[in-house]
Design a protein around this motif. Sequence first.
Motif, PDB file in Angstrom:
ATOM      1  N   LEU A  94      10.928   0.130  10.488  1.00 58.62           N
ATOM      2  CA  LEU A  94      10.598  -1.288  10.624  1.00 58.62           C
ATOM      3  C   LEU A  94       9.113  -1.553  10.382  1.00 58.62           C
ATOM      4  O   LEU A  94       8.734  -2.585   9.840  1.00 58.62           O
ATOM      5  N   ALA A  95       8.277  -0.595  10.792  1.00 59.75           N
ATOM      6  CA  ALA A  95       6.832  -0.781  10.656  1.00 59.75           C
ATOM      7  C   ALA A  95       6.326  -0.403   9.268  1.00 59.75           C
ATOM      8  O   ALA A  95       5.240  -0.842   8.868  1.00 59.75           O
ATOM      9  N   GLY A  96       7.089   0.387   8.525  1.00 64.67           N
ATOM     10  CA  GLY A  96       6.649   0.867   7.222  1.00 64.67           C
ATOM     11  C   GLY A  96       6.264  -0.236   6.248  1.00 64.67           C
ATOM     12  O   GLY A  96       5.146  -0.224   5.698  1.00 64.67           O
ATOM     13  N   PRO A  97       7.156  -1.214   5.991  1.00 65.75           N
ATOM     14  CA  PRO A  97       6.803  -2.285   5.062  1.00 65.75           C
ATOM     15  C   PRO A  97       5.582  -3.088   5.501  1.00 65.75           C
ATOM     16  O   PRO A  97       4.831  -3.587   4.661  1.00 65.75           O
ATOM     17  N   ILE A  98       5.369  -3.199   6.805  1.00 75.22           N
ATOM     18  CA  ILE A  98       4.201  -3.934   7.313  1.00 75.22           C
ATOM     19  C   ILE A  98       2.929  -3.186   6.959  1.00 75.22           C
ATOM     20  O   ILE A  98       1.973  -3.765   6.428  1.00 75.22           O
ATOM     21  N   LEU A  99       2.919  -1.884   7.264  1.00 74.44           N
ATOM     22  CA  LEU A  99       1.737  -1.068   6.966  1.00 74.44           C
ATOM     23  C   LEU A  99       1.495  -0.992   5.463  1.00 74.44           C
ATOM     24  O   LEU A  99       0.345  -1.060   5.000  1.00 74.44           O
ATOM     25  N   GLY A 100       2.574  -0.868   4.693  1.00 74.42           N
ATOM     26  CA  GLY A 100       2.443  -0.842   3.238  1.00 74.42           C
ATOM     27  C   GLY A 100       1.902  -2.149   2.695  1.00 74.42           C
ATOM     28  O   GLY A 100       1.083  -2.158   1.764  1.00 74.42           O
ATOM     29  N   SER A 101       2.330  -3.262   3.278  1.00 78.73           N
ATOM     30  CA  SER A 101       1.847  -4.578   2.837  1.00 78.73           C
ATOM     31  C   SER A 101       0.371  -4.751   3.135  1.00 78.73           C
ATOM     32  O   SER A 101      -0.371  -5.326   2.335  1.00 78.73           O
ATOM     33  N   ILE A 102      -0.060  -4.261   4.300  1.00 79.23           N
ATOM     34  CA  ILE A 102      -1.488  -4.326   4.642  1.00 79.23           C
ATOM     35  C   ILE A 102      -2.306  -3.569   3.598  1.00 79.23           C
ATOM     36  O   ILE A 102      -3.336  -4.057   3.108  1.00 79.23           O
ATOM     37  N   LEU A 103      -1.833  -2.387   3.232  1.00 76.35           N
ATOM     38  CA  LEU A 103      -2.540  -1.562   2.250  1.00 76.35           C
ATOM     39  C   LEU A 103      -2.623  -2.265   0.898  1.00 76.35           C
ATOM     40  O   LEU A 103      -3.721  -2.392   0.318  1.00 76.35           O
ATOM     41  N   ILE A 104      -1.478  -2.731   0.390  1.00 79.18           N
ATOM     42  CA  ILE A 104      -1.441  -3.320  -0.949  1.00 79.18           C
ATOM     43  C   ILE A 104      -2.226  -4.625  -1.019  1.00 79.18           C
ATOM     44  O   ILE A 104      -3.026  -4.843  -1.943  1.00 79.18           O
TER      45      ILE A 104
END
Length: 314
Positions: free
Chosen positions: A255-265
Amino acid sequence: MILKNNYFYLAVALILTIAPLFFGEYYVNLGSQIMIAAVFAASLNILVGYGGLTSLGHATYLGLSAYTSAWLFLKTGWDHGTTAIIAIVFTTVIGAIFGWISLRASGLSFLMLTLALSQIIWGIGYRWVALTNGDNGLSGLTRPSPFGWDLENSTNFYWFTLIITIGCLFFIGLIVNSPFGASLKGTRDQDKRMSALGFNVWKIRWVSFVISSFFGAISGLLYIYFNKYVHPSVMSITSSAEALLCVIAGGAGTLAGPILGSILIVMLKNYVSGFVERWNMLLGIIFVFIVIFMPTGMVPGILQLKNRLFGVKK
């Protein structure tokens, strides 16, 4: 453990809520963009992470929702509430149709079908000038004012986006942790065994496709409200690839993966690019690093590192 997690999530929500009081408008808008990207990536994660279905056409649903809402608002003069409902329903129906077509294949063929269907919609966006205004896009839009809440104010829009984002992530969490979510993971890991046990694998995947397009439509509404402008490029393969990169880099199936990935991108795309001209190269380097040292994504990788350092048993 559950109680501790609840306290953690409440603390994060509180920090995000008061953050605009301490940061300037630029960072408030950047936060809104990250949350929109997080909802979009989380919707794709339902397919990629939990269903094992890699799609390269997910930007279709963000773009369709944005275009539908914008076109109805400009051409009919209907209020934002009406156009939002129609946009979500229309986009979800298209998602159901595209899912029915794409899921006739699997693996690489499925990926290519999602790409081909998205390119059709992208081509219509560019070529059907009478409907979409072609390369000029649709502009002259406004933000809604739910219950008299002026979303033209950046801070108000940030809080509005935060509420929608928390709501979407909450319901996605309920779905993936429900019996349906368990059956979806089963089709990802052992589709033949699930079929032998009497589960309709195709139907489970199709429903997940529809759910994914629904949340993709919500991200499209947030996108058009934030930018007040939409261009066919939003439905391009680049947009779909960025969302897929968010999921993979952050950690598919978490659940947290897409959030962290979005922050990075989003940070690299909007902030670092102001200082580093070749930010795409930097993104590539970071992605290679993640693939080599955290092949399952940042979230699982960080958890594994934590377990190694502190000796926490799984």
